[in-house]
Design an enzyme around this catalytic site. Structure first.
Site, mmCIF file in Angstrom:
data_model
loop_
_atom_site.group_PDB
_atom_site.id
_atom_site.type_symbol
_atom_site.label_atom_id
_atom_site.label_comp_id
_atom_site.label_asym_id
_atom_site.label_seq_id
_atom_site.Cartn_x
_atom_site.Cartn_y
_atom_site.Cartn_z
ATOM 1 N N ASP A 162 9.465 -7.900 -11.051
ATOM 2 C CA ASP A 162 10.341 -8.051 -9.885
ATOM 3 C C ASP A 162 11.534 -8.926 -10.273
ATOM 4 O O ASP A 162 11.728 -9.241 -11.455
ATOM 5 C CB ASP A 162 9.562 -8.629 -8.690
ATOM 6 N N LYS A 175 6.779 -1.074 -10.331
ATOM 7 C CA LYS A 175 6.515 -2.468 -9.945
ATOM 8 C C LYS A 175 5.431 -2.535 -8.869
ATOM 9 O O LYS A 175 4.434 -3.249 -9.018
ATOM 10 C CB LYS A 175 7.804 -3.125 -9.415
#
Ligand code: SF4
Length: 210
Positions: A140, A121
């Site tokens: 996320d 991420k």
């Protein structure tokens, strides 16, 4: 409808809602973005931005994070929460940046994820936003919620969701999709009370709240 059928509709609407979606973290270069994203775990972007105003002045290069005593760094980032662990990660991350990458953020996702505190991420977010390099989709908590509710992916693990999205979304839109889905998740498809009556997907969204 399947995720494949829906993705073009979702992409089109997100582009209309957010023609130039940007992260809400403040940064001037890749190192600053990397530091800000690490600090943003379990913390609002607003709070991180308050802290990084002084932090980036005091620590302009990765070497500065390496040289400072752990306790001093902890106090400098304390308002972002989990400050002991974050200070440890920042020091270890910057140590590797200095030792293995001449103090520069590498431009390959496989290298970025070798840095302490950096998963896919963070790596995708830094590459996409600091360098314009599309090597992944940052998933996320907001992106996960949005794609689950819209049935673009029914999976629960963020890494698996990312690999499904990589198949569905054209590569040139990977960063745009992530940034726009984060904004959409914050402003419309909110966790506790999604604003479904104002949502462009309300007619067909499987997660719509009636
Ligand atoms: S209709 Fe509601 S649940 Fe579905 S995407 Fe829109 S805001 Fe989220």
């Amino acid at each position: 409808m399947s995720g494949k059928k829906n993705i073009s509709i979702v992409l089109k609407s997100l582009k209309k809602l957010y023609p130039d979606p940007r992260l809400e973290l403040n940064y001037r270069n890749a190192v600053e973005l990397l530091v800000a994203v690490i600090l943003s775990a379990q913390c609002t972007d607003e709070r991180v931005n308050q802290v990084t105003v002084k932090l980036f002045q005091k620590y302009p290069i990765p070497r500065d994070f390496v040289d400072v005593p752990q306790e001093e760094l902890e106090q400098d980032i304390r308002p972002t929460g989990f400050y002991r662990n974050k200070a440890k990660l920042l020091k270890a991350c910057c140590q590797k940046l200095v030792r293995d990458f001449s103090g520069k953020v590498p431009k390959e996702i496989d290298q970025l994820v070798t840095l302490p505190g950096v998963g896919r991420k963070t790596a995708a977010m830094v590459l996409g936003n600091a360098f314009g390099i599309q090597q992944g989709i940052a998933v996320d908590t907001h992106v996960k919620r949005v794609v689950n509710r819209l049935n673009l992916s029914i999976l629960a693990e963020v890494d698996k969701i990312e690999f499904e999205l990589l198949e569905l979304i054209p590569q040139e839109d990977w960063t745009l999709f992530s940034n726009a889905a984060i904004l959409f998740g914050r402003r419309i498809c909110q966790a506790r009370k999604p604003l479904c009556p104002t949502c462009p997907f309300r007619e067909w969204c499987p997660g719509v709240e009636k």
